[in-house]
Scaffold this motif. Structure first.
Motif, short mmCIF file in Angstrom:
data_model
loop_
_atom_site.label_atom_id
_atom_site.label_comp_id
_atom_site.label_asym_id
_atom_site.label_seq_id
_atom_site.Cartn_x
_atom_site.Cartn_y
_atom_site.Cartn_z
N TYR A 144 0.84 -1.19 0.00
CA TYR A 144 0.00 0.00 0.00
C TYR A 144 0.88 1.25 0.00
O TYR A 144 1.17 1.82 1.05
N PRO A 145 1.31 1.65 -1.19
CA PRO A 145 2.26 2.78 -1.25
C PRO A 145 1.59 4.12 -1.01
O PRO A 145 0.36 4.24 -1.09
N SER A 146 2.39 5.12 -0.73
CA SER A 146 1.95 6.51 -0.79
C SER A 146 2.24 7.03 -2.19
O SER A 146 3.14 6.53 -2.88
N LEU A 147 1.48 8.02 -2.62
CA LEU A 147 1.63 8.57 -3.96
C LEU A 147 1.87 10.07 -3.88
O LEU A 147 1.31 10.75 -3.00
N PHE A 148 2.70 10.56 -4.78
CA PHE A 148 3.15 11.95 -4.72
C PHE A 148 3.16 12.56 -6.13
O PHE A 148 3.35 11.87 -7.12
N TRP A 149 2.99 13.87 -6.17
CA TRP A 149 3.35 14.66 -7.34
C TRP A 149 4.39 15.67 -6.90
O TRP A 149 4.19 16.40 -5.92
N GLU A 208 -8.50 1.12 -7.28
CA GLU A 208 -9.14 0.21 -8.22
C GLU A 208 -8.58 0.35 -9.63
O GLU A 208 -8.56 -0.60 -10.40
N THR A 209 -8.12 1.56 -9.96
CA THR A 209 -7.53 1.78 -11.28
C THR A 209 -6.02 2.03 -11.20
O THR A 209 -5.39 2.33 -12.22
N THR A 210 -5.46 1.86 -10.03
CA THR A 210 -4.03 2.13 -9.75
C THR A 210 -3.59 3.42 -10.43
O THR A 210 -2.61 3.45 -11.21
N SER A 211 -4.30 4.50 -10.12
CA SER A 211 -4.01 5.77 -10.78
C SER A 211 -3.93 6.91 -9.77
O SER A 211 -4.46 6.82 -8.65
N PHE A 212 -3.27 7.98 -10.20
CA PHE A 212 -3.14 9.19 -9.36
C PHE A 212 -2.97 10.36 -10.32
O PHE A 212 -1.93 11.00 -10.40
N HIS A 213 -4.01 10.66 -11.06
CA HIS A 213 -3.94 11.68 -12.11
C HIS A 213 -3.93 13.08 -11.52
O HIS A 213 -4.73 13.40 -10.62
N LEU A 214 -3.11 13.95 -12.07
CA LEU A 214 -3.00 15.33 -11.62
C LEU A 214 -3.93 16.21 -12.44
O LEU A 214 -3.95 16.12 -13.68
N GLU A 215 -4.70 17.08 -11.76
CA GLU A 215 -5.63 17.97 -12.45
C GLU A 215 -5.55 19.38 -11.90
O GLU A 215 -5.25 19.58 -10.71
N PHE A 219 6.41 15.40 -11.93
CA PHE A 219 6.79 14.01 -11.72
C PHE A 219 5.79 13.34 -10.79
O PHE A 219 5.55 13.83 -9.68
N CYS A 220 5.28 12.21 -11.22
CA CYS A 220 4.50 11.35 -10.34
C CYS A 220 5.48 10.41 -9.64
O CYS A 220 6.49 9.97 -10.24
N ALA A 221 5.23 10.10 -8.38
CA ALA A 221 6.15 9.24 -7.64
C ALA A 221 5.38 8.32 -6.70
O ALA A 221 4.31 8.68 -6.19
N LEU A 222 5.97 7.18 -6.46
CA LEU A 222 5.38 6.16 -5.58
C LEU A 222 6.33 5.96 -4.42
O LEU A 222 7.54 5.78 -4.63
N GLY A 223 5.81 5.98 -3.23
CA GLY A 223 6.64 5.82 -2.05
C GLY A 223 6.37 4.50 -1.36
O GLY A 223 5.22 4.16 -1.08
N SER A 224 7.43 3.77 -1.13
CA SER A 224 7.31 2.49 -0.47
C SER A 224 8.54 2.27 0.39
O SER A 224 9.65 2.31 -0.13
N ASN A 225 8.32 2.07 1.68
CA ASN A 225 9.44 1.87 2.60
C ASN A 225 10.43 3.02 2.54
O ASN A 225 10.10 4.15 2.80
N TYR A 226 11.63 2.73 2.10
CA TYR A 226 12.71 3.69 2.23
C TYR A 226 12.85 4.64 1.07
O TYR A 226 13.67 5.55 1.12
N THR A 269 -1.81 9.33 0.97
CA THR A 269 -1.19 8.19 1.64
C THR A 269 -2.04 6.93 1.64
O THR A 269 -1.53 5.85 1.96
N LYS A 270 -3.31 7.02 1.28
CA LYS A 270 -4.12 5.80 1.21
C LYS A 270 -5.23 5.97 0.19
O LYS A 270 -5.53 7.08 -0.26
N ALA A 271 -5.84 4.85 -0.15
CA ALA A 271 -6.87 4.82 -1.19
C ALA A 271 -7.98 5.81 -0.89
O ALA A 271 -8.40 5.96 0.26
N ASP A 272 -8.42 6.51 -1.94
CA ASP A 272 -9.50 7.49 -1.91
C ASP A 272 -9.10 8.82 -1.31
O ASP A 272 -9.90 9.75 -1.31
N ASP A 273 -7.88 8.94 -0.82
CA ASP A 273 -7.40 10.25 -0.36
C ASP A 273 -7.25 11.18 -1.55
O ASP A 273 -6.84 10.77 -2.62
#
Lengths: 114, 110
Positions: free
Chosen positions: B30-35, B69-76, B89-96, B51-55
């Motif tokens: 369950y990663p965190s997602l960033f722009w 559900e769509t493994t997406s994090f679109h910027l608008e 840049f889109c980024a995925l955070g996991s652990n370190y 940091t979690k789904a639907d945020d």
């Protein structure tokens, strides 16, 4: 003054030369990172350090080495530079896990290897 | 392994146009997602995160929703400005660590 400072900002060198890029931070963060940015490839992790005695290889560490001289200082060395190491290099810091929090970047060091 | 795929650029828009930059990810757990945004001649800086789904992350008029559900994090952004011209840049955070996408260059013309 910037919280994360990189020197030099620009460097042109020749193949086979040894190069050191330096990074210092005033944020008090424990973790420091070196990334490389290439057009069309995004950022790739070279090395990361959780503290002075904990240094780890990233995804593209071959041809690079690092030194964590103090909590605030993290240097990247190219022992024998080659042209495909021409890139923009970024140092970054974080407090705790980068994956959960925020990375703070320096302004970058542009390296050209002829 | 973890990976991020984002919309190829460059993207060129007129001022006040609507912006969407697509980002999808592959990850275990369950990663965190960033722009992150990189203005010309500068380092990257965090724009927003979730940091979690639907945020929904939001900042400076930009928004992105973590869609598991769509493994997406679109910027608008509803109305871009010339000052929004930058690389995103889109980024995925996991652990370190963070895993970055390749970046999307946005140019906004007056």
């Amino acid at each position: 003054d910037a919280d994360v400072t990189q020197t030099p900002r620009n460097r042109i060198t020749k193949t086979g030369k040894r190069i050191m890029l330096e990074c210092s931070q005033t944020k008090g963060h424990d973790r420091m990172y070196w990334y490389r940015q290439d057009p069309g490839l995004g950022l790739r992790l070279i090395y990361y350090s959780f503290d002075v005695k904990d240094i780890n290889k990233g995804e593209i560490s071959d041809g690079y080495s690092v030194s964590r001289q103090a909590q605030a200082k993290f240097s990247l060395s190219l022992e024998s530079a080659i042209p495909n190491q021409t890139a923009l290099y970024f140092c970054a810091t974080s407090f705790g896990d980068a994956g959960a929090g925020e990375l703070f970047f320096g302004e970058g060091s542009r390296l050209t290897v002829l | 392994g973890d990976s991020v795929t984002q919309m190829e650029g460059p993207v060129t828009l007129s001022e006040e146009a609507f912006l969407t930059i697509n980002c999808t990810y592959t990850a275990t757990g369950y990663p965190s997602l960033f722009w992150y945004v990189q203005y010309p001649g500068e380092g990257l800086q965090l724009l927003l995160k979730a940091t979690k789904a639907d945020d929904k992350g939001s900042n400076k008029g930009f928004e992105a929703t973590y869609r598991k559900e769509t493994t997406s994090f679109h910027l608008e952004k509803g109305s871009v400005q010339v000052s929004d011209s930058a690389v995103y840049f889109c980024a995925l955070g996991s652990n370190y660590k963070l895993t970055f996408g390749k970046g999307t260059l946005l140019t906004v013309n007056p």
